[in-house]
Design an enzyme around this catalytic site. Structure first.
Site, mmCIF file in Angstrom:
data_model
loop_
_atom_site.group_PDB
_atom_site.id
_atom_site.type_symbol
_atom_site.label_atom_id
_atom_site.label_comp_id
_atom_site.label_asym_id
_atom_site.label_seq_id
_atom_site.Cartn_x
_atom_site.Cartn_y
_atom_site.Cartn_z
ATOM 1 C CB SER A 12 -0.844 -0.019 1.280
ATOM 2 O OG SER A 12 -1.516 1.208 1.488
ATOM 3 C CE1 TYR B 152 -4.600 -2.188 4.749
ATOM 4 C CE2 TYR B 152 -3.565 -0.053 4.440
ATOM 5 C CZ TYR B 152 -4.156 -1.189 3.917
ATOM 6 O OH TYR B 152 -4.271 -1.329 2.559
HETATM 7 N N1 LIG Z 1 -8.563 -0.378 -1.826
HETATM 8 C C1 LIG Z 1 -7.534 0.392 -1.494
HETATM 9 O O1 LIG Z 1 -7.631 1.642 -1.465
HETATM 10 C C2 LIG Z 1 -6.215 -0.218 -1.174
HETATM 11 C C3 LIG Z 1 -5.106 0.628 -1.023
HETATM 12 C C4 LIG Z 1 -3.879 0.081 -0.718
HETATM 13 C C5 LIG Z 1 -3.747 -1.287 -0.582
HETATM 14 N N2 LIG Z 1 -4.837 -2.094 -0.726
HETATM 15 C C6 LIG Z 1 -4.662 -3.538 -0.558
HETATM 16 O O2 LIG Z 1 -5.151 -4.212 -1.685
HETATM 17 C C7 LIG Z 1 -5.531 -5.543 -1.318
HETATM 18 C C8 LIG Z 1 -6.895 -5.848 -1.885
HETATM 19 O O3 LIG Z 1 -7.849 -4.999 -1.271
HETATM 20 P P1 LIG Z 1 -9.158 -4.474 -2.027
HETATM 21 O O4 LIG Z 1 -8.993 -3.038 -2.175
HETATM 22 O O5 LIG Z 1 -9.449 -5.297 -3.219
HETATM 23 O O6 LIG Z 1 -10.239 -4.708 -0.867
HETATM 24 P P2 LIG Z 1 -11.456 -5.713 -0.807
HETATM 25 O O7 LIG Z 1 -11.968 -5.587 0.595
HETATM 26 O O8 LIG Z 1 -12.372 -5.490 -1.946
HETATM 27 O O9 LIG Z 1 -10.776 -7.153 -1.019
HETATM 28 C C9 LIG Z 1 -10.045 -7.822 -0.032
HETATM 29 C C10 LIG Z 1 -10.379 -9.307 -0.134
HETATM 30 O O10 LIG Z 1 -9.571 -10.025 0.819
HETATM 31 C C11 LIG Z 1 -10.396 -11.040 1.356
HETATM 32 N N3 LIG Z 1 -9.932 -11.487 2.663
HETATM 33 C C12 LIG Z 1 -9.966 -10.778 3.817
HETATM 34 N N4 LIG Z 1 -9.507 -11.552 4.814
HETATM 35 C C13 LIG Z 1 -9.186 -12.744 4.279
HETATM 36 C C14 LIG Z 1 -8.673 -13.943 4.809
HETATM 37 N N5 LIG Z 1 -8.402 -14.087 6.109
HETATM 38 N N6 LIG Z 1 -8.456 -14.990 3.970
HETATM 39 C C15 LIG Z 1 -8.732 -14.856 2.661
HETATM 40 N N7 LIG Z 1 -9.219 -13.750 2.098
HETATM 41 C C16 LIG Z 1 -9.445 -12.714 2.912
HETATM 42 C C17 LIG Z 1 -11.784 -10.408 1.457
HETATM 43 O O11 LIG Z 1 -12.798 -11.382 1.562
HETATM 44 C C18 LIG Z 1 -11.855 -9.586 0.191
HETATM 45 O O12 LIG Z 1 -12.459 -10.282 -0.862
HETATM 46 C C19 LIG Z 1 -5.439 -5.592 0.211
HETATM 47 O O13 LIG Z 1 -4.237 -6.206 0.597
HETATM 48 C C20 LIG Z 1 -5.429 -4.132 0.600
HETATM 49 O O14 LIG Z 1 -4.795 -3.901 1.836
HETATM 50 C C21 LIG Z 1 -6.071 -1.592 -1.023
#
Ligand SMILES: NC(=O)c1ccc[n+]([C@@H]2O[C@H](COP(=O)([O-])OP(=O)(O)OC[C@H]3O[C@@H](n4cnc5c(N)ncnc54)[C@H](O)[C@@H]3O)[C@@H](O)[C@H]2O)c1
Length: 253
Positions: free
Chosen positions: A142, A157
């Site tokens: 991130s 986080y």
């Molecule tokens: N969306 C943002 O702004 C953003 C920014 C920086 C980093 N990220 C990172 O990107 C990645 C994806 O996030 P996203 O934005 O698609 O969010 P999202 O919430 O849409 O997707 C995250 C997915 O991870 C799954 N998950 C959570 N806990 C789990 C577990 N214990 N076992 C298996 N699966 C699990 C959830 O069910 C979900 O489908 C994450 O690592 C997040 O930290 C997101």
């Protein structure tokens, strides 16, 4: 389908979420066979149907990516179905509610899902890549893996995402001379359920996040997916130990 990943097997975790789903579809569009995992069985099945409707070969396994047994089951099923693993997008993650951010259980769970899961995935993925003589991994960090600026502060986080980059660099160096590249992607604020959850905290937070990037908009999950595809592709053949920022200019400020 012809493409950058023709004949290659790619695993994607968090594949029921916004970035994981976009990643799965982007790798599949480049000809990959895709193995999907998510805690949410319904959403990971939906992603699998989308990949299939695009003409891709896919397997979907629901499980908790922070548990060794579930990770092993997922990757064993991948090898049984497709014969090996070439690339991995280790992407599952959570954030935490502001009012519980200093609770020990919240801190531990955030580290388990965001960090320990990536160690567990690589523990089983790398031996498969060594058998192939080649591999590429993209772990999701991130902008919070590089800087601490976030309003509201997200201590667990931010700590987890910094640690993702440390784990990535150490693993990249360990396997650099064995033809396995390991990189990270650092998304800025990206349209997703996770961001909806943070925006729901208050109207002021929602407005701030919408205007977080100097480019003046949220990132789309497909824009993160393209970064992951590039890092895992042969187009990035001399790139390892790198944290690729896709954030509309936020970290550059
Ligand atoms: N969306 C943002 O702004 C953003 C920014 C920086 C980093 N990220 C990172 O990107 C990645 C994806 O996030 P996203 O934005 O698609 O969010 P999202 O919430 O849409 O997707 C995250 C997915 O991870 C799954 N998950 C959570 N806990 C789990 C577990 N214990 N076992 C298996 N699966 C699990 C959830 O069910 C979900 O489908 C994450 O690592 C997040 O930290 C997101």
């Amino acid at each position: 389908m012809a493409g950058l990943f023709e004949g290659k097997v790619v695993t994607v975790t968090g594949a029921g979420g916004a970035i994981g789903r976009a990643g799965a579809l982007a790798f599949a569009a480049e000809g990959a066979m895709i193995a999907l995992s998510d805690l949410n069985s319904q959403s990971v099945e939906e992603t699998a149907h989308l990949v299939e409707s695009q003409g891709g070969q896919v397997i979907a396994i629901a499980g908790d990516i922070s548990l060794d047994a579930d990770v092993q089951r997922f990757l064993d099923a991948t090898v049984a179905k497709f014969g090996g693993i070439d690339c991995a997008f280790n992407n599952a993650g959570i954030t935490h509610p502001d009012d519980h951010k200093w609770e020990e259980s919240v801190f531990r769970r955030t580290l388990e899902i965001n960090l320990i899961s990536q160690m567990l995935c690589m523990k089983y993925q790398i031996p498969q890549m060594l058998k192939r003589g080649k591999g590429a991994i993209c772990n999701t960090s991130s902008t919070q893996g590089l800087i601490g600026t976030m309003d509201p502060p997200l201590p667990a986080y931010t700590a987890s995402k910094h640690a993702v980059i440390g784990l990535m660099k150490s693993t990249a160096l360990e396997y650099a001379n064995r033809n396995i590249r390991v990189n990270a992607i650092c998304p800025g604020v990206t349209r997703s359920a996770m961001v909806d959850q943070v925006m729901a905290m208050s109207e002021a937070i929602r407005r701030r996040l919408e205007n977080y990037a100097p480019m003046g908009r949220l990132c789309e999950p497909e824009e993160i997916a393209q970064g992951a595809v590039w890092l895992c592709s042969d187009k990035a053949s001399f790139v390892t130990g790198h944290a690729l920022v896709v954030d509309g200019g936020f970290v550059a400020q």
